[in-house]
Design a protein around this motif. Structure first.
Motif, PDB file in Angstrom:
ATOM      1  N   ILE A 181      -8.768  -8.280   5.113  1.00  0.00           N
ATOM      2  CA  ILE A 181      -9.767  -7.545   4.331  1.00  0.00           C
ATOM      3  C   ILE A 181      -9.575  -7.782   2.840  1.00  0.00           C
ATOM      4  O   ILE A 181     -10.541  -7.971   2.085  1.00  0.00           O
ATOM      5  CB  ILE A 181      -9.670  -6.038   4.650  1.00  0.00           C
ATOM      6  N   GLU A 182      -8.304  -7.774   2.398  1.00  0.00           N
ATOM      7  CA  GLU A 182      -7.993  -7.913   0.969  1.00  0.00           C
ATOM      8  C   GLU A 182      -6.807  -8.869   0.839  1.00  0.00           C
ATOM      9  O   GLU A 182      -5.649  -8.427   0.810  1.00  0.00           O
ATOM     10  CB  GLU A 182      -7.662  -6.547   0.367  1.00  0.00           C
ATOM     11  N   PRO A 183      -7.044 -10.174   0.761  1.00  0.00           N
ATOM     12  CA  PRO A 183      -5.969 -11.174   0.857  1.00  0.00           C
ATOM     13  C   PRO A 183      -4.877 -11.049  -0.204  1.00  0.00           C
ATOM     14  O   PRO A 183      -3.744 -11.481   0.036  1.00  0.00           O
ATOM     15  CB  PRO A 183      -6.717 -12.507   0.721  1.00  0.00           C
ATOM     16  N   ASN A 184      -5.181 -10.497  -1.351  1.00  0.00           N
ATOM     17  CA  ASN A 184      -4.194 -10.431  -2.428  1.00  0.00           C
ATOM     18  C   ASN A 184      -3.683  -9.016  -2.668  1.00  0.00           C
ATOM     19  O   ASN A 184      -3.236  -8.689  -3.777  1.00  0.00           O
ATOM     20  CB  ASN A 184      -4.778 -11.006  -3.715  1.00  0.00           C
ATOM     21  N   ARG A 185      -3.717  -8.189  -1.640  1.00  0.00           N
ATOM     22  CA  ARG A 185      -3.220  -6.819  -1.791  1.00  0.00           C
ATOM     23  C   ARG A 185      -1.689  -6.861  -1.934  1.00  0.00           C
ATOM     24  O   ARG A 185      -0.972  -7.214  -0.984  1.00  0.00           O
ATOM     25  CB  ARG A 185      -3.625  -5.974  -0.598  1.00  0.00           C
ATOM     26  N   PRO A 186      -1.117  -6.499  -3.096  1.00  0.00           N
ATOM     27  CA  PRO A 186       0.314  -6.710  -3.337  1.00  0.00           C
ATOM     28  C   PRO A 186       1.236  -6.020  -2.328  1.00  0.00           C
ATOM     29  O   PRO A 186       2.173  -6.641  -1.808  1.00  0.00           O
ATOM     30  CB  PRO A 186       0.520  -6.166  -4.757  1.00  0.00           C
ATOM     31  N   LYS A 187       0.985  -4.746  -2.043  1.00  0.00           N
ATOM     32  CA  LYS A 187       1.880  -4.027  -1.140  1.00  0.00           C
ATOM     33  C   LYS A 187       1.831  -4.604   0.269  1.00  0.00           C
ATOM     34  O   LYS A 187       2.849  -4.654   0.971  1.00  0.00           O
ATOM     35  CB  LYS A 187       1.538  -2.543  -1.128  1.00  0.00           C
ATOM     36  N   ALA A 188       0.660  -5.035   0.685  1.00  0.00           N
ATOM     37  CA  ALA A 188       0.540  -5.619   2.021  1.00  0.00           C
ATOM     38  C   ALA A 188       1.233  -6.980   2.080  1.00  0.00           C
ATOM     39  O   ALA A 188       1.857  -7.329   3.090  1.00  0.00           O
ATOM     40  CB  ALA A 188      -0.925  -5.749   2.417  1.00  0.00           C
ATOM     41  N   LEU A 189       1.145  -7.761   1.015  1.00  0.00           N
ATOM     42  CA  LEU A 189       1.825  -9.052   0.982  1.00  0.00           C
ATOM     43  C   LEU A 189       3.340  -8.872   1.076  1.00  0.00           C
ATOM     44  O   LEU A 189       4.022  -9.578   1.833  1.00  0.00           O
ATOM     45  CB  LEU A 189       1.471  -9.810  -0.300  1.00  0.00           C
ATOM     46  N   LEU A 190       3.874  -7.922   0.312  1.00  0.00           N
ATOM     47  CA  LEU A 190       5.313  -7.669   0.362  1.00  0.00           C
ATOM     48  C   LEU A 190       5.724  -7.093   1.711  1.00  0.00           C
ATOM     49  O   LEU A 190       6.728  -7.508   2.302  1.00  0.00           O
ATOM     50  CB  LEU A 190       5.724  -6.722  -0.767  1.00  0.00           C
ATOM     51  N   GLY A 191       4.928  -6.141   2.206  1.00  0.00           N
ATOM     52  CA  GLY A 191       5.250  -5.546   3.500  1.00  0.00           C
ATOM     53  C   GLY A 191       5.254  -6.581   4.611  1.00  0.00           C
ATOM     54  O   GLY A 191       6.164  -6.600   5.458  1.00  0.00           O
ATOM     55  N   ALA A 234       5.741  -9.806   4.323  1.00  0.00           N
ATOM     56  CA  ALA A 234       6.886 -10.693   4.137  1.00  0.00           C
ATOM     57  C   ALA A 234       8.166 -10.028   4.626  1.00  0.00           C
ATOM     58  O   ALA A 234       9.017 -10.668   5.267  1.00  0.00           O
ATOM     59  CB  ALA A 234       7.004 -11.076   2.667  1.00  0.00           C
ATOM     60  N   ASN A 235       8.324  -8.746   4.353  1.00  0.00           N
ATOM     61  CA  ASN A 235       9.508  -8.029   4.826  1.00  0.00           C
ATOM     62  C   ASN A 235       9.557  -7.983   6.346  1.00  0.00           C
ATOM     63  O   ASN A 235      10.628  -8.130   6.954  1.00  0.00           O
ATOM     64  CB  ASN A 235       9.534  -6.605   4.254  1.00  0.00           C
ATOM     65  N   VAL A 236       8.408  -7.760   6.966  1.00  0.00           N
ATOM     66  CA  VAL A 236       8.358  -7.765   8.425  1.00  0.00           C
ATOM     67  C   VAL A 236       8.718  -9.145   8.963  1.00  0.00           C
ATOM     68  O   VAL A 236       9.445  -9.273   9.959  1.00  0.00           O
ATOM     69  CB  VAL A 236       6.964  -7.322   8.923  1.00  0.00           C
ATOM     70  N   ALA A 237       8.246 -10.189   8.313  1.00  0.00           N
ATOM     71  CA  ALA A 237       8.596 -11.545   8.732  1.00  0.00           C
ATOM     72  C   ALA A 237      10.107 -11.766   8.648  1.00  0.00           C
ATOM     73  O   ALA A 237      10.714 -12.379   9.540  1.00  0.00           O
ATOM     74  CB  ALA A 237       7.861 -12.573   7.877  1.00  0.00           C
ATOM     75  N   ALA A 247       3.618 -13.541  -2.224  1.00  0.00           N
ATOM     76  CA  ALA A 247       3.635 -12.229  -2.875  1.00  0.00           C
ATOM     77  C   ALA A 247       3.975 -12.372  -4.357  1.00  0.00           C
ATOM     78  O   ALA A 247       3.404 -11.668  -5.207  1.00  0.00           O
ATOM     79  CB  ALA A 247       4.632 -11.313  -2.170  1.00  0.00           C
ATOM     80  N   LEU A 248       4.879 -13.287  -4.692  1.00  0.00           N
ATOM     81  CA  LEU A 248       5.240 -13.501  -6.093  1.00  0.00           C
ATOM     82  C   LEU A 248       4.104 -14.169  -6.868  1.00  0.00           C
ATOM     83  O   LEU A 248       3.954 -13.936  -8.079  1.00  0.00           O
ATOM     84  CB  LEU A 248       6.503 -14.351  -6.183  1.00  0.00           C
ATOM     85  N   ASP A 249       3.305 -14.990  -6.201  1.00  0.00           N
ATOM     86  CA  ASP A 249       2.143 -15.579  -6.868  1.00  0.00           C
ATOM     87  C   ASP A 249       1.185 -14.496  -7.345  1.00  0.00           C
ATOM     88  O   ASP A 249       0.587 -14.600  -8.427  1.00  0.00           O
ATOM     89  CB  ASP A 249       1.403 -16.521  -5.915  1.00  0.00           C
ATOM     90  N   VAL A 250       1.037 -13.448  -6.541  1.00  0.00           N
ATOM     91  CA  VAL A 250       0.116 -12.360  -6.869  1.00  0.00           C
ATOM     92  C   VAL A 250       0.759 -11.356  -7.829  1.00  0.00           C
ATOM     93  O   VAL A 250       0.090 -10.804  -8.704  1.00  0.00           O
ATOM     94  CB  VAL A 250      -0.345 -11.657  -5.573  1.00  0.00           C
ATOM     95  N   ASP A 251       2.059 -11.137  -7.666  1.00  0.00           N
ATOM     96  CA  ASP A 251       2.757 -10.135  -8.479  1.00  0.00           C
ATOM     97  C   ASP A 251       4.048 -10.745  -9.026  1.00  0.00           C
ATOM     98  O   ASP A 251       5.145 -10.385  -8.604  1.00  0.00           O
ATOM     99  CB  ASP A 251       3.054  -8.898  -7.624  1.00  0.00           C
ATOM    100  N   PRO A 252       3.942 -11.688  -9.963  1.00  0.00           N
ATOM    101  CA  PRO A 252       5.127 -12.401 -10.447  1.00  0.00           C
ATOM    102  C   PRO A 252       6.095 -11.469 -11.176  1.00  0.00           C
ATOM    103  O   PRO A 252       5.683 -10.575 -11.901  1.00  0.00           O
ATOM    104  CB  PRO A 252       4.549 -13.458 -11.395  1.00  0.00           C
ATOM    105  N   GLY A 253       7.388 -11.705 -10.934  1.00  0.00           N
ATOM    106  CA  GLY A 253       8.400 -10.922 -11.620  1.00  0.00           C
ATOM    107  C   GLY A 253       8.700  -9.584 -11.007  1.00  0.00           C
ATOM    108  O   GLY A 253       9.579  -8.852 -11.502  1.00  0.00           O
ATOM    109  N   ASN A 254       8.009  -9.213  -9.929  1.00  0.00           N
ATOM    110  CA  ASN A 254       8.279  -7.929  -9.287  1.00  0.00           C
ATOM    111  C   ASN A 254       9.701  -7.953  -8.717  1.00  0.00           C
ATOM    112  O   ASN A 254      10.018  -8.750  -7.835  1.00  0.00           O
ATOM    113  CB  ASN A 254       7.270  -7.691  -8.163  1.00  0.00           C
TER     114      ASN A 254
END
Length: 561
Positions: A137-147, A149-152, A167-174
């Motif tokens: 639904i929202e390909p660049n949603r930061p929390k979903a990208l991190l979540g 990746a963590n599940v992976a 996830a870093l591409d969308v939210d660099p430096g997090n």
């Protein structure tokens, strides 16, 4: 203020919040609710304010009330679920989300919230599904990208590193993403890359204690004797942050350096005199290091009335032989927290020391401690052993765990996307049901039997591999569960016979208590067998010197706890 509308109260609260007066904003909202108890917007606003103040359980109640008053607003239910998950009540969060799934599944924030709750319950496959739906639904949603990746990472998916990079591409430096990527690098066997990346995080975010802990873990695995030196640098950079000192103490004590931890706590106590927790830490670590006089002096002056203080002081009183005082402190702790496993484990020791017959009721009833044949299809345990050896090849001895010598896998073993481990998980569930069916009847006063008929999810799961050289487990408990376990996949020849090398000792007190109490039961490890026992029982293993000992362990929780 008579005659103010709900919007008027909301506007006043917003003005207070914007001025930095969070408590004033909450007080205003509560006044507004007293005048307009049926205004869902005010209930929701109060819930949001409580969340910002770090009070998620209270926030969840306010969001629930808002949704009850206006069930058309499914966002109220989503926010309730977010608050419940933040409070560690993921099962309740899922119940709320399931009720609004038909409407919510079309929205990325619902799907991401659902995935987070599923992950919190240990439902890795379901979490992956809902994160994937959120990202569709929202390909660049930061929390979903991190979540996702963590599940992976948790499920052992090969795409984990690529997902962290996305996830870093969308939210660099997090820093959260950088730290998680460092963990993925470590799991992939790139310890140097992991250390370099976590070094960037600690340099830029010295207050980030999870990163400080991971750096200590990596340095220890590389053979660095001074594996906590970076905590001192972080404390110097952020002198007003007490959490750094707490984490520093934990890292030292996690590798049996309690005397050093006591010194760090003492320095923190002087730096933060308004924080009584540091006095408690100093007393705890000083006592564990054998300096009972120092611990006694601190407890005599400690102005802290919490279950944790009572349990720790009870442990100190046991060391001193003052069993009456210890029992009184444990009674106080358990009155506040009836399921406190630490308190029950010490109570069992005290009852044995004073000859109280309740010690038999607590830990010696038939069926509480069992070694059961592990029913599994032919070849499963051999395949599981092969899979686990691959994992152990890139695993280390973890700080804060009881293993001394050998390696321990990271993360929840049974959440991994591996059909062999999934089959092992299912066999473990069946064995657990057999154990439960043979237990004594429900007993509301008993810390395990009160949960006999409640749902028993398997929570934490991991594997231990030792190859001799005196490897063993220190005597310990698992305070987050009700049943503990040891599944034997490979047992060394040395473990057979009268020497009791590498055997499981159930009920022997930990060494720091200085007690000459024998274990209640000594279990000879047998390949293809599963030991199960109450989590209130201290347990450890005897050392052995040769060959391989490969086990899987898991904790069992209670949804009624």
């Amino acid at each position: 203020m008579i005659g103010l509308s709900p919007q008027d109260w909301y506007d006043r609260a917003s003005a207070a919040a914007q001025a930095g007066d969070a408590m004033g904003a909450l007080a205003t909202l509560r006044s507004g609710l007293a005048a307009h108890p049926d205004a869902p917007g005010l209930w929701h606003a109060a819930g949001s304010t409580l969340m910002m103040q770090g009070r998620p359980a209270e926030a969840a109640d306010h969001f629930r009330k808002a949704f009850t008053l206006d069930p058309r607003q499914f966002d109220h239910a989503v926010d309730q679920a977010i608050a419940l998950s933040a409070a560690g009540r993921n099962a309740e969060a899922l119940d709320v989300l399931v009720r609004v799934e038909k409407k919510g599944a079309k929205h990325a924030h619902y799907c991401s919230t659902r995935a987070n709750a599923e992950r919190g319950m240990g439902h890795g496959a379901a979490a992956a599904k809902w994160y994937d739906r959120a990202l569709t639904i929202e390909p660049n949603r930061p929390k979903a990208l991190l979540g996702r990746a963590n599940v992976a990472l948790e499920r052992g998916e090969r795409s984990a590193l690529q997902r962290f990079d996305k996830a870093l591409d969308v939210d660099p430096g997090n820093p959260m993403i950088l730290l998680a990527k460092a963990q993925a690098l470590e799991v992939a066997g790139d310890a140097e890359g992991a250390l370099a990346l976590v070094g960037e995080v600690t340099a830029g975010f010295p207050h980030y204690t999870d990163a400080l802990q991971l750096k200590a873990q990596l340095l220890l695995a590389m053979g660095e004797s001074d594996f906590t030196s970076h905590f001192a640098a972080a404390a110097e950079q952020v002198p007003a942050d007490p959490a750094i000192r707490v984490s520093w103490c934990r890292a030292l004590a996690g590798m049996d350096r309690e005397a050093d931890a006591a010194e760090v706590a003492a320095q923190a106590r002087a730096t933060f005199p308004e924080e009584p927790g540091f006095a408690l830490l100093e007393a705890v670590y000083a006592g564990a290091a054998g300096d009972n006089g120092r611990a006694d002096a601190i407890f005599a002056q400690l102005a802290l009335d919490t279950p944790a203080r009572h349990v720790h002081e009870a442990r100190h009183r046991v060391r001193q032989g003052d069993y009456d005082a210890a029992e009184g402190l444990l009674d106080t702790a358990l009155a506040a927290q009836p399921d406190n496993i630490d308190a029950w484990s010490l109570r069992g020791i005290v009852w044995r020391l004073i000859g109280d017959p309740r010690s038999q009721w607590l830990h010696e009833q038939a069926g509480l401690v069992e070694l059961l044949p592990f029913a599994a299809r032919s070849g499963l345990l051999d395949k599981a052993a092969a899979t686990l050896r691959e994992m152990h090849a890139v695993s280390t001895m973890q700080i804060g765990q009881t293993l001394r010598g050998g390696t321990q896998t990271r993360g929840a073993l049974f959440q991994r996307a591996d059909p062999v481990l999934a089959e092992l998980h299912e066999a473990a569930r069946k064995a657990l049901n057999r154990y439960r069916s043979a237990l004594p009847p429900v007993d509301p006063a008993h810390p395990l039997l009160r949960h006999r008929d409640a749902p028993w999810p398997i929570t934490g799961s991991w594997s231990i591999r030792m190859t001799g050289d005196g490897g063993h487990h220190k005597s310990h408990i698992h305070p987050d569960g009700i049943v503990s376990s040891a599944l034997y996949l490979v047992v060394p020849e040395e473990a057979r016979g009268e020497g009791q090398r590498g055997w499981l000792e159930v009920g022997r007190p930990p060494p720091d208590l200085g007690l000459d109490l024998p274990p209640l039961r000594v279990i000879e490890p047998r390949a293809g067998h599963l030991a199960l026992f109450p989590s209130t029982l201290f347990h450890g293993t005897t050392p052995f010197d040769t060959a391989e000992r490969l086990t899987v362990a898991f904790d069992v929780a209670s949804e009624a706890r």
